[in-house]
Design a protein around this motif. Sequence first.
Motif, PDB file in Angstrom:
ATOM      1  N   ALA A  41      -6.495  -1.084   9.718  1.00 39.22           N
ATOM      2  CA  ALA A  41      -5.790  -1.334   7.735  1.00 39.22           C
ATOM      3  C   ALA A  41      -4.638  -1.047   7.542  1.00 39.22           C
ATOM      4  O   ALA A  41      -4.539  -0.811   6.625  1.00 39.22           O
ATOM      5  CB  ALA A  41      -7.139  -0.793   7.734  1.00 39.22           C
ATOM      6  N   SER A  42      -4.580   0.265   7.900  1.00 38.60           N
ATOM      7  CA  SER A  42      -3.115   1.430   7.698  1.00 38.60           C
ATOM      8  C   SER A  42      -2.155   1.809   8.943  1.00 38.60           C
ATOM      9  O   SER A  42      -2.238   2.231   9.574  1.00 38.60           O
ATOM     10  CB  SER A  42      -3.664   2.367   7.039  1.00 38.60           C
ATOM     11  OG  SER A  42      -2.489   3.298   6.560  1.00 38.60           O
ATOM     12  N   THR A  52     -12.912   8.895   0.369  1.00 43.62           N
ATOM     13  CA  THR A  52     -13.985   7.568   0.398  1.00 43.62           C
ATOM     14  C   THR A  52     -15.257   8.292   1.664  1.00 43.62           C
ATOM     15  O   THR A  52     -16.073   8.271   1.628  1.00 43.62           O
ATOM     16  CB  THR A  52     -14.403   6.342   0.108  1.00 43.62           C
ATOM     17  OG1 THR A  52     -13.301   5.863  -0.869  1.00 43.62           O
ATOM     18  CG2 THR A  52     -14.912   5.492   0.672  1.00 43.62           C
ATOM     19  N   LYS A  53     -14.750   8.283   2.469  1.00 41.47           N
ATOM     20  CA  LYS A  53     -14.914   8.836   4.385  1.00 41.47           C
ATOM     21  C   LYS A  53     -15.061   9.659   4.221  1.00 41.47           C
ATOM     22  O   LYS A  53     -16.662  10.294   4.283  1.00 41.47           O
ATOM     23  CB  LYS A  53     -13.571   8.617   5.445  1.00 41.47           C
ATOM     24  CG  LYS A  53     -13.704   6.951   5.272  1.00 41.47           C
ATOM     25  CD  LYS A  53     -12.804   6.727   6.479  1.00 41.47           C
ATOM     26  CE  LYS A  53     -11.077   7.048   6.640  1.00 41.47           C
ATOM     27  NZ  LYS A  53     -10.420   6.604   7.963  1.00 41.47           N
ATOM     28  N   THR A  73       0.887  -1.330   0.036  1.00 35.81           N
ATOM     29  CA  THR A  73      -0.312  -0.018  -0.357  1.00 35.81           C
ATOM     30  C   THR A  73       0.934   0.933  -0.463  1.00 35.81           C
ATOM     31  O   THR A  73       1.667   1.321   0.651  1.00 35.81           O
ATOM     32  CB  THR A  73      -1.046  -0.019   1.499  1.00 35.81           C
ATOM     33  OG1 THR A  73      -0.084   0.104   2.055  1.00 35.81           O
ATOM     34  CG2 THR A  73      -1.525  -1.172   1.552  1.00 35.81           C
ATOM     35  N   VAL A  75      -2.474   8.243   7.560  1.00 45.51           N
ATOM     36  CA  VAL A  75      -3.815   8.471   7.660  1.00 45.51           C
ATOM     37  C   VAL A  75      -3.179   9.848   8.527  1.00 45.51           C
ATOM     38  O   VAL A  75      -4.053  10.067   7.500  1.00 45.51           O
ATOM     39  CB  VAL A  75      -3.562   7.577   8.698  1.00 45.51           C
ATOM     40  CG1 VAL A  75      -5.034   7.993   9.189  1.00 45.51           C
ATOM     41  CG2 VAL A  75      -3.728   6.367   8.974  1.00 45.51           C
ATOM     42  N   SER A 125      -9.217   5.946   0.934  1.00 50.02           N
ATOM     43  CA  SER A 125      -9.766   5.963   1.624  1.00 50.02           C
ATOM     44  C   SER A 125     -10.295   7.043   2.418  1.00 50.02           C
ATOM     45  O   SER A 125     -11.249   6.860   2.656  1.00 50.02           O
ATOM     46  CB  SER A 125      -8.974   4.940   2.132  1.00 50.02           C
ATOM     47  OG  SER A 125      -9.493   4.729   4.293  1.00 50.02           O
ATOM     48  N   GLU A 126      -9.525   7.415   2.562  1.00 52.51           N
ATOM     49  CA  GLU A 126      -9.925   9.274   3.192  1.00 52.51           C
ATOM     50  C   GLU A 126     -11.347   9.983   2.910  1.00 52.51           C
ATOM     51  O   GLU A 126     -11.919  10.539   2.685  1.00 52.51           O
ATOM     52  CB  GLU A 126      -9.139  10.450   3.224  1.00 52.51           C
ATOM     53  CG  GLU A 126      -7.898   9.049   4.695  1.00 52.51           C
ATOM     54  CD  GLU A 126      -8.331   8.899   6.153  1.00 52.51           C
ATOM     55  OE1 GLU A 126     -10.000  10.366   6.259  1.00 52.51           O
ATOM     56  OE2 GLU A 126      -7.971   8.436   6.880  1.00 52.51           O
ATOM     57  N   ASN A 173      -3.292   5.068  -1.710  1.00 53.00           N
ATOM     58  CA  ASN A 173      -4.230   3.823  -1.103  1.00 53.00           C
ATOM     59  C   ASN A 173      -5.189   4.995  -0.370  1.00 53.00           C
ATOM     60  O   ASN A 173      -7.062   4.965   0.336  1.00 53.00           O
ATOM     61  CB  ASN A 173      -4.068   2.469  -1.026  1.00 53.00           C
ATOM     62  CG  ASN A 173      -2.978   1.952  -1.629  1.00 53.00           C
ATOM     63  OD1 ASN A 173      -2.395   1.392  -1.548  1.00 53.00           O
ATOM     64  ND2 ASN A 173      -4.439   1.781  -2.840  1.00 53.00           N
ATOM     65  N   ALA A 174      -4.190   5.468   1.009  1.00 52.84           N
ATOM     66  CA  ALA A 174      -4.787   6.169   1.810  1.00 52.84           C
ATOM     67  C   ALA A 174      -5.342   7.026   1.484  1.00 52.84           C
ATOM     68  O   ALA A 174      -6.633   7.709   2.239  1.00 52.84           O
ATOM     69  CB  ALA A 174      -3.925   6.374   2.796  1.00 52.84           C
ATOM     70  N   THR A 204      -8.929   2.135  11.632  1.00 51.12           N
ATOM     71  CA  THR A 204      -8.584   2.410  10.485  1.00 51.12           C
ATOM     72  C   THR A 204      -7.072   2.171  10.872  1.00 51.12           C
ATOM     73  O   THR A 204      -6.477   1.917   9.422  1.00 51.12           O
ATOM     74  CB  THR A 204      -8.972   4.452  10.243  1.00 51.12           C
ATOM     75  OG1 THR A 204     -10.066   4.310  10.091  1.00 51.12           O
ATOM     76  CG2 THR A 204      -7.636   5.200   9.239  1.00 51.12           C
TER      77      THR A 204
END
Length: 276
Positions: A114-115, A36-37, A25, A121, A33-34, A29-30, A111
């Motif tokens: 996963a990371s 999307t959140k 990763t 993050v 993810s952020e 990717n982070a 979170t």
Amino acid sequence: MPYGPPSQPYAAVGPYTSPIPIRRTHLGNALASEWTKIKSVRSTIWTLSVMVALVAGIGLLVATGTSDSDYGDIPTTLPGFFGTLLGQLCIITLGVLVITSEYGTGMIRTTFTASPQRSRVLTAKALVFFTLSFTTTTASLALVAYASMGIHSGPGVAEPTGEQILGATVGAGLYVSLLGLLSLAVGSMLRHSAGAITTMLGVVLLPSILPAFLMMSDSLRELGVKMQEYSSPQSLAALFQLDESLDSGWSQLSLLAVVTAGALIGAYTLLEKRDV
């Protein structure tokens, strides 16, 4: 049937290889993810909508409620200033909630599971939030600025310079977004929504209130003047260049950038040292 050792030993089994492809990763990717959140949470949509309504709504209301004669000495980009004073509170609130909402629900554990690289993050949260807030705020300010310039034009109207337009759009958008980023850093350190929002309200409001009391004392007058100069309303007024006696506001913007960077360093340090 007698139990005993098997007549032939089992074949040795090699290391297990997952049939699912595994890849390393990275920050991308982070960021995904952020993003999307932040776009999936209702508070983001509502907070940004209120901010746009305040900045654009109040700004356009002021632009249509004033006449050309009001802009003899001040630039026509003035209306955006009034909405920004209130709109910045929405960005501050959103900056806090981006990080503290996960601590409040306990989702921050998921979170970080996963990371595991926590700094990644926080970096992703900061980049996604800053980009979103800067884009939204600057677009709202640009809408008000150019609408006001279109409404008020002609003889006797002070045509804004390029520097004034830049300060009233990009400069003010950058200032508000840095306030939001500072809020995110404070939220990461305090891990509590109410506490972080209250702290940031104090950071924004106290420099506007305290100078009135400090300037009553001769020994503290200079401190009060300097504090007032770097308060949020005065900084925004300088960026909008509402008064020729004010500087362009970039010194206030630079100081806020330094303070925000310091707060982010503190947030990164505490994030690595403390348990979730």
